[in-house]
Scaffold this active site. Structure first.
Site, PDB file in Angstrom:
ATOM      1  N   HIS A   1      -3.106   0.646  -3.539  1.00  0.00           N
ATOM      2  CA  HIS A   1      -3.891   1.240  -2.461  1.00  0.00           C
ATOM      3  C   HIS A   1      -4.163   0.190  -1.384  1.00  0.00           C
ATOM      4  O   HIS A   1      -3.719  -0.950  -1.490  1.00  0.00           O
ATOM      5  CB  HIS A   1      -5.170   1.809  -3.047  1.00  0.00           C
ATOM      6  CG  HIS A   1      -4.913   2.707  -4.228  1.00  0.00           C
ATOM      7  ND1 HIS A   1      -4.785   4.071  -4.116  1.00  0.00           N
ATOM      8  CD2 HIS A   1      -4.725   2.423  -5.553  1.00  0.00           C
ATOM      9  CE1 HIS A   1      -4.538   4.599  -5.308  1.00  0.00           C
ATOM     10  NE2 HIS A   1      -4.499   3.618  -6.194  1.00  0.00           N
TER      11      HIS A   1
ATOM     12  N   ARG B   1       0.854  -1.181   0.000  1.00  0.00           N
ATOM     13  CA  ARG B   1       0.000   0.000   0.000  1.00  0.00           C
ATOM     14  C   ARG B   1       0.896   1.239   0.000  1.00  0.00           C
ATOM     15  O   ARG B   1       2.028   1.203   0.485  1.00  0.00           O
ATOM     16  CB  ARG B   1      -0.883   0.030   1.248  1.00  0.00           C
ATOM     17  CG  ARG B   1      -1.855   1.208   1.252  1.00  0.00           C
ATOM     18  CD  ARG B   1      -2.470   1.476   2.623  1.00  0.00           C
ATOM     19  NE  ARG B   1      -3.348   2.629   2.551  1.00  0.00           N
ATOM     20  CZ  ARG B   1      -3.876   3.235   3.599  1.00  0.00           C
ATOM     21  NH1 ARG B   1      -3.599   2.799   4.820  1.00  0.00           N
ATOM     22  NH2 ARG B   1      -4.668   4.282   3.448  1.00  0.00           N
ATOM     23  N   HIS B   2       0.385   2.328  -0.536  1.00  0.00           N
ATOM     24  CA  HIS B   2       1.144   3.580  -0.524  1.00  0.00           C
ATOM     25  C   HIS B   2       1.394   4.042   0.912  1.00  0.00           C
ATOM     26  O   HIS B   2       0.732   3.601   1.861  1.00  0.00           O
ATOM     27  CB  HIS B   2       0.408   4.665  -1.305  1.00  0.00           C
ATOM     28  CG  HIS B   2      -0.934   5.007  -0.729  1.00  0.00           C
ATOM     29  ND1 HIS B   2      -1.098   5.775   0.412  1.00  0.00           N
ATOM     30  CD2 HIS B   2      -2.193   4.682  -1.124  1.00  0.00           C
ATOM     31  CE1 HIS B   2      -2.371   5.911   0.687  1.00  0.00           C
ATOM     32  NE2 HIS B   2      -3.067   5.248  -0.221  1.00  0.00           N
TER      33      HIS B   2
END
Length: 339
Positions: free
Chosen positions: A271, A90-91
């Site tokens: 995401h 995930r970012h």
């Protein structure tokens, strides 16, 4: 009310402590009531609380359990792999979730970015403020989170052969920082894959105009210029009303295509939901993704990473190559409070 010293000892918030340890919480509450009513002894000192020893013993056991749980999540250096590995991340920490509506006070009347906090980027690629509102960058802490993750992966002996990334700038920055931590900034270009974008329903104003490969290069990011994505932004624009199930299928099918079209190990950066939508179809093929995922992703912290490995022709989820990155809430300081 839980004693603040106890909270600090176990590194938990009051709310999470209450949920996880209800019996100990009640015991502490009883002890707090006793402390409030404490009377002085003949020597002038407080009477020793009857439950103090009980609480001390409970804390010792609790601290040990917390440490044991923490140790169980720390990956050891990876051994020689038996098959391909796919890492999905995930970012890292994003500016808008940290500062709220940051654009109005971060750009002057000429549309120029002005840094208002040390955790905000020192500079940003030239772009309309309205677009930044839709396509947020990372905070400086976010860039550090991602770079530290890459460094830990390198220490664990991770090898990455291909990197695919959502076009969202926060994801691109995360991928770039992880690669930098791996020491592969110059040799491993990032392939921007719009099909990794999150659920399109979260873009009511339409898909943002993402930075081009040339613009990313100007910003110091090694983006693969000659890569033709399997799904284009124009393809996504035709599916703006996609259902949640369609979104999950889009990510799942894309990950299958990416694995089929490549050899070696893959890093996918996207995401929160990406961690499940890009792996579930491999490790849980008989369990359909549902809207319960929207609840589960609330537990997926910034820079969370999962790993699946191909063993004897099938994929399985295995322990990630590095520990998670945890940080505490930090209220914003205003010097004028002391003036």
């Amino acid at each position: 009310m839980i004693a603040p010293t106890m909270i600090r000892q176990i590194g938990a918030s009051t709310q999470s402590f209450t949920v996880r340890f209800p019996k100990l919480t009640r015991l502490v509450a009883m002890q707090q009531q006793q402390n409030d009513k404490v009377v002085s002894s003949a020597s002038g000192g407080p009477i020793e609380p009857r439950n103090a020893k009980v609480i001390e013993t409970a804390l010792q056991r609790l601290n040990l359990r917390v440490l044991e749980n923490a140790d169980s999540g720390v990956a050891q250096p990876q051994t020689a792999q038996s098959g391909r590995r796919v890492y999905v991340a995930r970012h890292a920490e994003r500016v808008d979730f940290t500062f709220g509506s940051w654009v109005p006070y971060s750009f002057n009347d000429a549309g120029e970015y002005v840094r208002k906090d040390l955790n905000m980027p020192k500079s940003l690629p030239p772009r309309s403020p309205n677009i930044w509102q839709q396509d947020t960058p990372l905070t400086n802490l976010g860039c550090y989170q991602a770079r530290l993750t890459g460094e830990a992966m390198k220490e664990a002996g991770v090898r990455i052969d291909h990197v695919f990334c959502s076009p969202a700038f926060r994801c691109v920055q995360t991928a770039a920082s992880i690669i930098e931590g791996l020491g592969l900034r110059e040799s491993l270009p990032i392939r921007i894959e719009p099909g990794l974008l999150e659920w399109l329903t979260w873009y009511p104003a339409g898909i943002p105009t993402y930075l081009s490969n040339d613009e990313l290069t100007s910003a110091g990011i090694n983006a693969a210029k000659n890569y033709t994505p399997l799904t284009s932004v124009e393809d996504l624009k035709q599916s703006m009303k996609e259902s949640f199930e369609a979104f999950c299928s889009r990510n799942a099918e894309l990950s299958k295509q990416l694995i089929k079209a490549t050899e070696g190990n893959i890093l996918i950066v996207g995401h929160a939901a990406t961690l499940e939508t890009c792996t579930s179809a491999f490790v849980h093929p008989d369990i359909p993704l549902t809207r319960d995922l929207l609840k589960r992703i609330l537990k997926f912290s910034y820079c969370s990473i999962v790993m699946m490995e191909s063993v004897d022709g099938s994929w399985k989820m295995t322990r990630p190559p590095c520990a998670p990155f945890t940080n505490s809430k930090n209220d914003r300081f205003d010097w004028k409070d002391l003036s």
